[in-house]
Write a protein that holds these residues in place. Structure first.
Motif, mmCIF file in Angstrom:
data_model
loop_
_atom_site.group_PDB
_atom_site.id
_atom_site.type_symbol
_atom_site.label_atom_id
_atom_site.label_comp_id
_atom_site.label_asym_id
_atom_site.label_seq_id
_atom_site.Cartn_x
_atom_site.Cartn_y
_atom_site.Cartn_z
ATOM 1 N N UNK A 634 -14.865 4.442 5.302
ATOM 2 C CA UNK A 634 -14.048 5.367 6.151
ATOM 3 C C UNK A 634 -13.341 6.187 5.102
ATOM 4 N N UNK A 635 -12.498 7.159 5.749
ATOM 5 C CA UNK A 635 -11.549 8.088 5.052
ATOM 6 C C UNK A 635 -10.311 7.399 4.289
ATOM 7 N N UNK A 636 -9.933 6.288 4.787
ATOM 8 C CA UNK A 636 -8.811 5.485 4.374
ATOM 9 C C UNK A 636 -8.859 5.231 2.749
ATOM 10 N N UNK A 637 -7.814 4.924 2.393
ATOM 11 C CA UNK A 637 -7.438 4.821 0.820
ATOM 12 C C UNK A 637 -6.727 3.405 0.698
ATOM 13 N N UNK A 638 -6.534 2.582 1.872
ATOM 14 C CA UNK A 638 -6.134 1.390 1.832
ATOM 15 C C UNK A 638 -6.815 0.489 2.884
ATOM 16 N N UNK A 639 -7.527 -0.692 2.399
ATOM 17 C CA UNK A 639 -8.310 -1.360 3.506
ATOM 18 C C UNK A 639 -7.582 -2.079 4.404
ATOM 19 N N UNK A 644 -5.850 -1.807 -1.833
ATOM 20 C CA UNK A 644 -6.024 -0.378 -2.353
ATOM 21 C C UNK A 644 -7.265 0.112 -2.989
ATOM 22 N N UNK A 645 -7.707 1.091 -2.221
ATOM 23 C CA UNK A 645 -9.344 1.617 -2.897
ATOM 24 C C UNK A 645 -8.603 2.340 -4.020
ATOM 25 N N UNK A 646 -9.911 2.660 -5.073
ATOM 26 C CA UNK A 646 -9.581 3.577 -6.264
ATOM 27 C C UNK A 646 -8.890 4.704 -5.866
#
Length: 857
Positions: A634-639, A644-646
């Motif tokens: 997905x376009x999210x940066x926090x799952x 937190x994604x990189x």
């Protein structure tokens, strides 16, 4: 006024066939109809699905294809019951049962008396029980929910949707079908005298430098038959600042009052100053001194001005924010509910996620129009953390037609919703923008099926929204829709034509050349929705695949189709990194890690390119900030679990108040060819450049060897962004075809560094990232303020790329600093995580993975 909360876990929930609550007895047997399932314990606020999960009747919808096993819930009728005892002290007053949120339609009964019906998720509902209550005795309150209506999810016709329930639950590209039912807001019983405040809206404002004003707008339930009095008190951390008492000047029950405050401390957004907050309490009394009503508001004082962007095209709305005399570059994310089952979101859930945005230097969140008005707790925390809120009305695009409803009944319901939104949230200093909805548009010639031209205030519904906002919250900005202006989406062929005011998209990494050329040429004033997809982590993939194979990561996978079909980007992954072997399941880890690296790289360039144009560009908000449901990509940066994604860490560095960035036009550095890269300095207004600050740019190979070093002269001029140097490169082919450009800045906060990676492979530019030697990492940990400090030393032969440290189990709502970094051989990196030191941790990089205990080196 007296109140009694009915929230709690002592409600009961029963499932019924539709309409069986009305029939009561079967025609065939003349016996009471039995429920479809026996009663289970229910929590309020909450929703039916959460209670069924707790009772074991529903599986975890994040696992495998389990969400399909929950879809039967929306086809039943659901009955909430609670035994209540109304205090005898409520006698002699008018008594009401109040629901802040019911989702979506049904009936309310007290014992055998039907109090009324309800329809509408977005508005509160109230029922008088004065004549049917028996104070001191046990009575039973019933809330019966109809099966929810059939509504189009992401795809359909906006103007045809005339039942206003959150649409994202009917399926969107980032959540499966999860149609909610239940009591999602607070429930209470209140006892009142003959007069009370039906509406009270508080509008704080600031006249620089520190003169405060409060406008009170009010409406009583009926015109008072006698003189009423108001007393108010302004508190600063429980200490009285000032207070007064006077008459309400009203004959028809409506009016307004003004309060002037000679000296208040201003409220500032995150990173610009302190979040000075006050409590404003009001009490209404009659001529005999009896208290009729009371209200309390968390407020702050700030002066928000919208200036014209430098070089803005004719007719563009002013889109550069100046807060308390300081210009602000707005950066943040688009906010969706923290859970598909939004009724169960608690204060601590809001706090964890908002702390992550605050730590990333975000200063605005756009609450997207396909969902809900978030609870008061969300707004109060945004007040405290200095995060602006852009709140949309509950309307969104539909793909086939984005034209909003204009029939009389829909407009009547939506104006009621809008009045509730504005009246209940106007007092918050964090609230900045009202918006008619998400991506409402027509064709260029006005046809309903077009999508190119955003709707404006000439639409009757949007005009009503504007009128309501101006009536109840006149100091705030109102925009018709997001995006707005002549065009909804920015096209390169239209750059320089003045068509791009506030635009959405694209939602992709555009390619090793196209991505950089597109954003280098951008001329938009705002980018309020822009995305780059990235995959979930291997840890969450292993926890949630539910027995369905996650490999290959393409449209042949049921798992990928169910949890992220829009964001399968196998073609881009092959273009950059080379072909993938569909039969080799061991390639899954590399695929996920490289997808996550690519998202970070893509997002970084988007936001830094916008920031390089500050203040011509005044805002960039990514789509989207966090997941509410597990997605394969997905376009999210926090799952969904708070991990937190990189890309989160890439943004954290890119949004820092002081940073350097690198402008370029391609990820491909052709060997032995000349390349020029431009270095920029970014500095928020009000942030003072430390006198001892120094900067440099380093060029390294995979082993960390220095190919070039160049000092940089930081500029002391007050400017949000400015060029400070060039880097001219002409390099032979490097090991694995990779070149690393590091820009570093030594300041009071320590070393701020970003590493940009370029490829030299002319066929698959970044293929070298799949051939990395393994580094050797030593990790030492020790307790740190509110968490753990890790020192990661690279003693191996090659760089550790995208180095992260995350908990191995449980929810991962943590704050990280300096994560997803590149650690070269001989270097040490400090990574901070907010979780305790007794957790088991996973240390990963593109080319590394190892578990360690937080208590050991």
């Amino acid at each position: 006024m007296k109140t009694m909360s009915l929230n709690g876990t002592d409600w009961r929930l029963t499932g019924l066939w539709p309409n069986s609550s009305r029939l009561v007895k079967s025609r065939e047997l003349n016996e009471h109809l039995r429920p479809l399932m026996p009663p289970v314990r229910a929590s309020v606020p909450g929703c039916v699905q959460l209670d069924l999960q707790a009772s074991g009747d529903l599986p975890d919808i994040n696992v495998g294809l389990n969400s399909r096993q929950a879809e039967w819930v929306e086809h039943w009728e659901w009955l909430y019951t609670k035994e209540i005892t109304i205090p005898k002290s409520f006698n002699g007053q008018r008594v009401f049962v109040n629901f802040e949120g019911l989702d979506y339609s049904g009936r309310v009964l007290l014992d055998d008396c039907e109090l009324g019906t309800f329809r509408g998720t977005h508005i509160p509902h109230q029922y008088e029980i004065t004549d049917v209550m028996r104070p001191g005795e046990t009575q039973r309150l019933y809330v019966i929910f109809d099966p929810p209506p059939a509504i189009n999810g992401q795809l359909g016709y906006t103007w045809q949707i005339t039942e206003f329930k959150p649409r994202f639950n009917y399926i969107w590209d980032w959540v499966a079908r999860t149609v909610t039912i239940g009591i999602w807001g607070n429930v209470s019983i209140s006892a009142r005298d003959h007069n009370w405040l039906r509406t009270m809206v508080v509008n704080p404002s600031l006249t620089l430098p520190n003169n405060g004003k409060i406008r009170i707008q009010y409406a009583f339930n009926e015109p008072p038959a006698e003189t009423l009095y108001i007393s108010w008190i302004l508190l600063d951390r429980q200490k009285t600042v000032c207070s007064a008492e006077g008459e309400f000047e009203t004959t028809d029950g409506n009016g307004q009052e003004f309060i002037d405050l000679p000296s208040v401390d201003p409220w500032y957004p995150n990173g610009l100053g302190d979040q000075n907050l006050y409590e404003f309490r009001t009490v209404v009394k009659d001529a005999h001194g009896r208290q009729l009503d009371e209200r309390s508001f968390q407020i702050g004082f700030r002066d928000a001005q919208w200036l014209e962007n430098p070089g803005a095209p004719y007719g563009a709305r002013p889109s550069l924010l100046q807060i308390n005399g300081k210009k602000v570059f707005l950066r943040g994310a688009n906010w969706v509910p923290l859970s598909p089952y939004f009724g169960g979101v608690q204060l601590e859930d809001y706090e964890k996620r908002l702390c992550q945005y605050q730590a990333a230097h975000a200063n605005i969140l756009r609450v997207w129009g396909g969902a809900i008005l978030e609870k008061q707790a969300f707004y109060e925390l945004c007040d405290q953390m200095g995060i602006f809120v852009w709140q949309e009305m509950p309307l969104s695009s539909s793909g086939l037609s984005d034209y909003p409803p204009d029939d009389d009944q829909s407009m009547h319901e939506l104006t009621q919703i809008a009045e509730h939104f504005v009246q209940s949230r106007a007092h918050h200093p964090s609230h900045l923008v009202w918006c008619g909805g998400n991506e409402l548009a027509v064709g260029l010639d006005g046809e309903r099926e077009g999508r190119e031209k955003p709707i404006d205030v000439d639409h009757p519904l949007i005009a009503e929204f504007s009128r309501i906002c101006n009536r109840w919250d006149p100091h705030k900005k109102f925009i018709p829709t997001s995006g707005h202006g002549p065009r909804a989406f920015a096209k390169e062929e239209d750059y320089g034509k003045g068509l791009h005011h506030d635009v959405h998209g694209p939602w992709a990494y555009l390619g090793p050349r196209a991505h950089y050329e597109y954003y280098n040429g951008d001329d938009s004033l705002w980018r309020s929705e822009v995305g780059v997809p990235g995959s979930t982590s291997l840890r969450l993939m292993e926890a949630n695949h539910g027995g369905f194979s996650p490999w290959p990561a393409d449209a042949s996978s049921r798992l990928w189709l169910h949890h992220g079909s829009w964001w399968i980007n196998a073609d881009s992954m092959e273009e950059l990194f080379g072909p993938w072997d569909e039969s080799d399941t061991t390639q899954l880890r590399d695929y996920l890690q490289l997808s996550r690296w690519l998202q970070g790289e893509g997002y970084r360039y988007v936001v830094e390119a916008c920031r390089r144009r500050a203040y011509t560009c005044g805002l960039v908000t990514i789509w989207m900030g966090h997941d509410c449901y597990w997605t394969t990509a997905n376009n999210s940066v926090i799952e969904y679990d708070g991990s937190p994604k990189p890309a989160y860490s890439y943004l954290q560095r890119s949004w820092a108040p002081l940073k350097l960035s690198l402008q370029h036009s391609n990820l491909y550095l052709a060997p032995n060819a000349a390349h020029r890269l431009v270095i920029w300095q970014h500095q928020d207004e009000g942030y003072e450049l430390p006198e001892a600050a120094t900067a440099a740019v380093w060029v390294r190979d995979l082993r960390g060897n220095v190919l070039h070093k160049q000092p940089l002269q930081l500029k002391t001029e007050k400017a949000p962004s400015q060029e400070i140097g060039f880097l001219d490169l002409q390099l032979p082919i490097q090991e694995e075809g990779l070149v690393f450009v590091e820009v570093s800045l030594e300041a009071d906060e320590g070393t701020l560094r970003d590493v940009y990676i370029f490829g030299q492979d002319d066929e698959h530019v970044m293929q070298g990232l799949r051939r990395l030697p393994r580094p050797e990492l030593r990790v030492a940990s020790c307790p740190h303020t509110n968490g753990t400090q890790f020192k990661v030393s690279n003693t191996g032969p090659a760089a550790a790329i995208m180095t992260e440290i995350m908990p191995t189990t449980g929810r991962s709502d943590i704050l990280v600093t300096n994560s997803a970094s590149v650690v070269f051989p001989g270097q040490e990196a400090e990574i901070y995580a907010s979780a305790g030191s007794d957790k088991e941790w996973l240390v990963t990089a593109l080319n590394y993975a190892k578990r360690l205990s937080g208590r050991k080196n």
